[in-house]
Design an enzyme around this catalytic site. Sequence first.
Site, mmCIF file in Angstrom:
data_model
loop_
_atom_site.group_PDB
_atom_site.id
_atom_site.type_symbol
_atom_site.label_atom_id
_atom_site.label_comp_id
_atom_site.label_asym_id
_atom_site.label_seq_id
_atom_site.Cartn_x
_atom_site.Cartn_y
_atom_site.Cartn_z
ATOM 1 N N HIS A 1 28.159 -4.019 -20.334
ATOM 2 C CA HIS A 1 28.842 -5.836 -21.775
ATOM 3 C C HIS A 1 29.549 -4.624 -22.865
ATOM 4 O O HIS A 1 29.527 -3.673 -23.349
ATOM 5 C CB HIS A 1 28.145 -6.532 -21.434
ATOM 6 C CG HIS A 1 26.960 -6.340 -22.384
ATOM 7 N ND1 HIS A 1 25.859 -7.128 -21.766
ATOM 8 C CD2 HIS A 1 26.657 -6.193 -24.055
ATOM 9 C CE1 HIS A 1 25.019 -6.964 -23.072
ATOM 10 N NE2 HIS A 1 25.442 -6.122 -24.269
ATOM 11 N N ASN B 1 24.774 -2.592 -18.636
ATOM 12 C CA ASN B 1 24.926 -2.644 -17.679
ATOM 13 C C ASN B 1 27.025 -2.641 -17.579
ATOM 14 O O ASN B 1 27.801 -3.259 -17.518
ATOM 15 C CB ASN B 1 24.743 -4.077 -17.298
ATOM 16 C CG ASN B 1 25.342 -5.105 -18.241
ATOM 17 O OD1 ASN B 1 25.797 -5.077 -19.282
ATOM 18 N ND2 ASN B 1 24.642 -6.856 -18.214
HETATM 19 C C1 GLP Z 1 23.917 -6.381 -27.355
HETATM 20 C C2 GLP Z 1 25.092 -7.183 -28.034
HETATM 21 C C3 GLP Z 1 26.058 -5.357 -27.583
HETATM 22 C C4 GLP Z 1 26.019 -4.541 -28.275
HETATM 23 C C5 GLP Z 1 24.714 -4.737 -26.820
HETATM 24 C C6 GLP Z 1 24.102 -2.827 -26.828
HETATM 25 O O1 GLP Z 1 23.163 -7.270 -26.137
HETATM 26 N N1 GLP Z 1 26.068 -8.604 -27.641
HETATM 27 O O2 GLP Z 1 27.251 -5.868 -28.758
HETATM 28 O O3 GLP Z 1 26.641 -3.397 -27.852
HETATM 29 O O4 GLP Z 1 24.418 -5.457 -26.346
HETATM 30 O O5 GLP Z 1 23.029 -2.908 -27.313
HETATM 31 P P1 GLP Z 1 22.181 -1.666 -28.248
HETATM 32 O O6 GLP Z 1 23.325 -1.011 -29.308
HETATM 33 O O7 GLP Z 1 20.718 -2.447 -28.814
HETATM 34 O O8 GLP Z 1 21.595 -0.969 -27.120
#
Ligand code: GLP
Length: 240
Positions: free
Chosen positions: A138, A136
């Site tokens: 973030h 999304n």
């Molecule tokens: C999580 C973390 C982020 C991370 C993101 C993506 O919730 N808080 O720091 O970058 O989501 O995660 P992933 O790498 O498992 O897709």
Amino acid sequence: MRFIVCENYDEMSARAADILASQLILKPDSILGLATGTTPIGTYDKLVEMNKAGKIDFSAVKTFNLDEYYPIKADNDQSYRYFMNKYLFDRVNIDKANTHVPNGEAADPDVEGKAYDKMLAEAGGVDVQILGIGRNGHIAFNEPDSYLIAGTHKTALTEDTIEANSRLFNDISEVPHYALTMGMASIMSAKMIVLLANGKGKHDAIAKLLDEKITPDCPASFLKLHPNVVIICDKEAYEG
Ligand code: GLP
């Protein structure tokens, strides 16, 4: 903002590890900003290999992680402290006292947030910040909203993030609903930012980074205001 588009996850991880390794060779007492999630695991594996081969040294390195679930105990195997120990800190010659993760057991999240930012500033600020990206848009746990917050703070996770992160838990009911996260100013104060993204699920978020608009609806879009950002992604994340 520079884009490096890689063939696959392994190449993405190698490129990111090379940047971090160069940083440590040039400045052995670097401050690294680190991220959790599945995306940076390959990068950490490569750093471990380089450390074991004697190419890089972590003995003078300090680290600050982006975020932590709240509340959560450090020894819970879902905590980000546990993740970092498992994938990096326990596998390289770093002094654990030099590794920082927001305290998921802090009694007062406001006090913890201010103390974390103070500690980061006193250490001299992050030299290279590794970032993942939520589907999304973030970054850390700065979720899309009508406004963003500057400093480290407690935040509520969105339904989308709870659902996305539930794949790592036995059941979605176990996913914490809150987190402590560095704020946008804490992240943007890094001297260099390296954002990693792989897989089709990240394409929409990457497309928003390519778009001109800067909006709190996509916190990662604020990275366009930073003078030294490299996005390293695989073809799937780039092309969809
Ligand atoms: C999580 C973390 C982020 C991370 C993101 C993506 O919730 N808080 O720091 O970058 O989501 O995660 P992933 O790498 O498992 O897709």
